[in-house]
Design an enzyme around this catalytic site. Structure first.
Site, mmCIF file in Angstrom:
data_model
loop_
_atom_site.group_PDB
_atom_site.id
_atom_site.type_symbol
_atom_site.label_atom_id
_atom_site.label_comp_id
_atom_site.label_asym_id
_atom_site.label_seq_id
_atom_site.Cartn_x
_atom_site.Cartn_y
_atom_site.Cartn_z
ATOM 1 N N HIS A 23 0.845 -1.194 0.000
ATOM 2 C CA HIS A 23 0.000 0.000 0.000
ATOM 3 C C HIS A 23 0.878 1.241 0.000
ATOM 4 C CE1 HIS A 23 -0.303 0.521 4.702
ATOM 5 N NE2 HIS A 23 0.914 0.253 4.322
ATOM 6 N N CYS A 42 6.246 6.033 4.424
ATOM 7 C CA CYS A 42 5.084 5.243 3.986
ATOM 8 C C CYS A 42 4.340 5.901 2.828
ATOM 9 C CB CYS A 42 4.134 4.991 5.149
ATOM 10 S SG CYS A 42 4.863 3.956 6.436
ATOM 11 N N HIS A 48 4.879 0.290 -0.376
ATOM 12 C CA HIS A 48 5.688 -0.667 0.384
ATOM 13 C C HIS A 48 4.770 -1.801 0.814
ATOM 14 C CE1 HIS A 48 3.849 1.934 3.406
ATOM 15 N NE2 HIS A 48 3.970 0.926 4.250
ATOM 16 N N HIS A 50 3.624 -5.274 3.427
ATOM 17 C CA HIS A 50 3.547 -5.817 4.781
ATOM 18 C C HIS A 50 3.149 -7.286 4.713
ATOM 19 C CE1 HIS A 50 3.821 -2.000 6.921
ATOM 20 N NE2 HIS A 50 2.987 -1.496 6.034
ATOM 21 N N GLU A 138 0.119 -5.164 11.465
ATOM 22 C CA GLU A 138 0.797 -4.664 10.268
ATOM 23 C C GLU A 138 2.265 -5.075 10.326
ATOM 24 O OE1 GLU A 138 0.304 -0.506 8.290
ATOM 25 O OE2 GLU A 138 1.913 -0.349 9.775
#
Length: 149
Positions: A23, A42, A48, A50, A138
């Protein structure tokens, strides 16, 4: 049979799954500088990823006949159909229509997962079962809990 369940017993049952997704935290209504200030790295243009861990908890009264609140094999199937198929190895900003025009934070993802599962569980309306909690890790250190409030 199951004499311990003569009295109604409220219980909580949980199931964990993992999925991988990317995301970008970016609000199109803000400038690049504001996005950078709020979301830091971010907000990287390419996003990036997760390795999310999702824990779903149901609550309700144990069925005296089966001894189950909810068949965990059935819950596993629901999570595979509704969550894994929708989110795993996807870019949340681009591949998930429900997140279009959203900043796909883990908080927003938890609310979406709640709505998806609550809707799916309505088909079991003949049982005293409800979605109690959605918890998403996350990272190993960061988690979001949503109780439907």
């Amino acid at each position: 049979m199951n004499h311990l369940l003569e009295k109604p017993r409220k219980i909580y049952v949980s199931r964990k799954i993992d999925f991988n997704a990317a995301h970008r935290l970016f609000n199109a209504e803000l400038s690049d500088a504001e996005n950078s200030r709020i979301y830091g790295k971010c907000s990287n243009e390419h996003g990036h990823g997760h390795n999310y861990e999702l824990e779903i908890t149901l609550s309700g009264i144990v069925d005296r006949k089966t001894g189950f609140l909810f068949d965990l094999k059935e819950l596993k199937s629901i999570l595979e159909e509704e969550i894994i198929a929708r989110f795993d190895h996807r870019h949340l900003n681009f591949d998930v229509p429900e997140l279009e025009h959203c900043v796909p934070t883990t908080e927003v993802l938890a609310v979406l997962v709640w709505d998806i599962l609550e809707n799916r569980l309505k088909q079991f309306n003949n049982r005293e079962i409800s979605l109690y909690e959605v918890k998403i890790y996350e990272t190993g250190k960061n988690a979001v809990r949503y109780l439907g409030e």
